[in-house]
Motif scaffolding. Structure first.
Motif, PDB file in Angstrom:
ATOM      1  N   HIS A  46     -48.916   6.427  -9.626  1.00 31.01           N
ATOM      2  CA  HIS A  46     -48.077   5.301  -9.652  1.00 31.01           C
ATOM      3  C   HIS A  46     -48.341   4.161  -8.898  1.00 31.01           C
ATOM      4  CE1 HIS A  46     -47.688   7.357  -5.885  1.00 31.01           C
ATOM      5  NE2 HIS A  46     -46.909   6.751  -5.592  1.00 31.01           N
ATOM      6  N   HIS A  90     -47.873   2.580  -5.917  1.00 35.47           N
ATOM      7  CA  HIS A  90     -47.947   2.189  -4.656  1.00 35.47           C
ATOM      8  C   HIS A  90     -49.260   1.734  -4.037  1.00 35.47           C
ATOM      9  CE1 HIS A  90     -43.752   4.467  -4.109  1.00 35.47           C
ATOM     10  NE2 HIS A  90     -43.538   3.163  -4.470  1.00 35.47           N
ATOM     11  N   HIS A 148     -52.247   4.113  -3.632  1.00 40.44           N
ATOM     12  CA  HIS A 148     -52.539   4.897  -4.924  1.00 40.44           C
ATOM     13  C   HIS A 148     -53.173   3.805  -5.945  1.00 40.44           C
ATOM     14  CE1 HIS A 148     -50.392   8.356  -4.199  1.00 40.44           C
ATOM     15  NE2 HIS A 148     -49.676   7.794  -3.465  1.00 40.44           N
ATOM     16  N   HIS A 208     -39.002   7.711  -6.530  1.00 37.84           N
ATOM     17  CA  HIS A 208     -40.107   7.523  -5.630  1.00 37.84           C
ATOM     18  C   HIS A 208     -40.849   6.162  -6.082  1.00 37.84           C
ATOM     19  CE1 HIS A 208     -43.073   7.666  -2.860  1.00 37.84           C
ATOM     20  NE2 HIS A 208     -44.168   7.559  -3.764  1.00 37.84           N
ATOM     21  N   ASP A 267     -47.408  11.613  -5.338  1.00 33.88           N
ATOM     22  CA  ASP A 267     -46.055  11.690  -4.251  1.00 33.88           C
ATOM     23  C   ASP A 267     -45.004  12.542  -4.369  1.00 33.88           C
ATOM     24  OD1 ASP A 267     -47.950  10.367  -2.680  1.00 33.88           O
ATOM     25  OD2 ASP A 267     -47.024   8.562  -2.868  1.00 33.88           O
TER      26      ASP A 267
HETATM   27 ZN    ZN Z   1     -45.984   6.480  -3.253  1.00 32.03          ZN
END
Ligand code: ZN
Length: 356
Positions: free
Chosen positions: A98, A100, A103, A203, A222
């Protein structure tokens, strides 16, 4: 280890990969652990032995899952991994669970360094590219207005949120200009084995976990963490989201996987006890929802009013914005399910109260 963790099993015990080294956790799967300069002080990344079809036939190498934030220390750790752990083979592709920063921060650097493609969901790719340009929802004017509408109105917090306009680009300076799309149900062939993409919501915009039935291994990103609960927040870009409902429905998708599946989380240690963990996460949010309901029964509450109910410790501003997002997510679930009503006060703040 907390009491809930004791119900899980860590097959590798307390072993952690040293900096610049890996631990093989399953055939062809290596665990990398990199430091992060945050309260959450590390992230797990994975190297998967792979073979891709090149222009002149198959090429052996490795696929990387997740990247760490962009900073010199992370690049140095990657260089050590390249020197120590690739067995003379190249990186063949970069997979991101994802968007974020921990990551995806170095996705651009990794893809350039090895001249390979980024594999990610379409939603997360697009959101990350926008966020690199500073239009990100992690700070700035609109963000300050959103938090104020949920009761975070003290001038110091408002000023700090307003000023924090470079949060995402600071950790993710750029993104690859093209990508390969991951989506729910897609099968990826990695190292002669089939891995199924499992989408998750609540998330990140469209998180992708990967499951290999042959190995009974889940790369959970996550969405499935053993020790801490995943951040589930509502932010100003989608202010009417029901993120917690999306998250709870998403983790139930993992209930179809075998109980002894080895889950490789983005934070914490590889564990088994997947079904137990799904149950614990449901219990955790059910308890928080009950507390929120109780507070809103006693008196109408804004998200800011809910913070001391849900979080019993001191929070710095960064943690406060996460906590506010979580508080709104819990209020919204109860609101959308008809247990709470929302009213906008004369002061411009939303408050939630029990439906009579
Ligand atoms: Zn995350």
């Amino acid at each position: 280890m907390n009491a809930l963790e004791e119900q899980l099993h860590y097959p590798l015990g307390d072993a952690l990969p040293e900096q610049g080294r890996c631990i093989e956790v399953a055939p062809g799967i290596k665990w990398i652990r990199m430091a992060l300069p945050f309260a959450l002080n590390h992230i797990n990344l994975w190297l998967l032995r792979d073979t891709l079809e090149g222009e002149n036939g198959p090429i052996d190498g490795w696929s990387v899952v997740d990247c760490c934030i962009s900073r010199d220390e992370s690049k140095a750790q990657w260089e050590a991994i390249f020197a120590n752990e690739l067995e003379g083979l190249p990186i063949l592709r970069v997979i991101a669970t994802h968007m974020h920063p921990d990551h995806i921060g170095l996705a651009h650097w990794l893809c350039q360094r090895w001249n390979v493609a980024l594999w990610i969901s379409a939603t997360d790719y697009q959101v990350a590219r926008m966020a690199c340009l500073g239009d990100n929802g992690f700070g700035g004017e609109r963000s300050a207005a959103y938090f104020a509408q949920h009761g975070l109105t003290d001038p110091e917090s408002v000023a700090q949120i307003r000023a924090r306009t470079n949060y995402f680009p600071g950790l993710v300076p750029s993104m690859p200009e093209s990508y390969c799309r991951l989506m729910d149900g897609k099968l990826l062939h990695i190292g002669g084995r089939s891995w199924r993409c499992i989408s998750g919501y609540g998330h990140a915009p469209e998180h992708i976990a990967l499951y290999c039935d042959e190995l009974q291994v889940l790369i959970g990103g996550d969405m499935m963490l053993p020790r801490i609960s995943t951040n589930v927040s509502v932010y100003e870009q989608e202010p009417e989201a029901n993120a917690l409902r999306l998250f709870l429905d998403s983790i139930d998708k993992f209930a179809d996987l075998p109980e002894h599946t080895l889950t490789l989380p983005a934070h914490g240690k590889p564990f088994t006890g997947l079904h137990t963990r799904i149950g614990q996460l449901h219990d955790h949010h059910r308890d928080r929802l009950a507390e929120v309901m109780q507070a809103c029964t006693a008196a109408p509450c804004s998200a800011r009013d809910i913070i001391p109910v849900m979080f019993k410790r001191e929070l710095d501003l960064h943690q406060m914005t996460f906590a506010m997002g979580e508080a709104v997510a819990h209020l919204h679930l109860l609101w959308f399910e008809g247990q709470l009503q929302r009213r906008l006060g004369g002061d411009g703040v939303y408050r939630f109260s029990r439906v009579a």
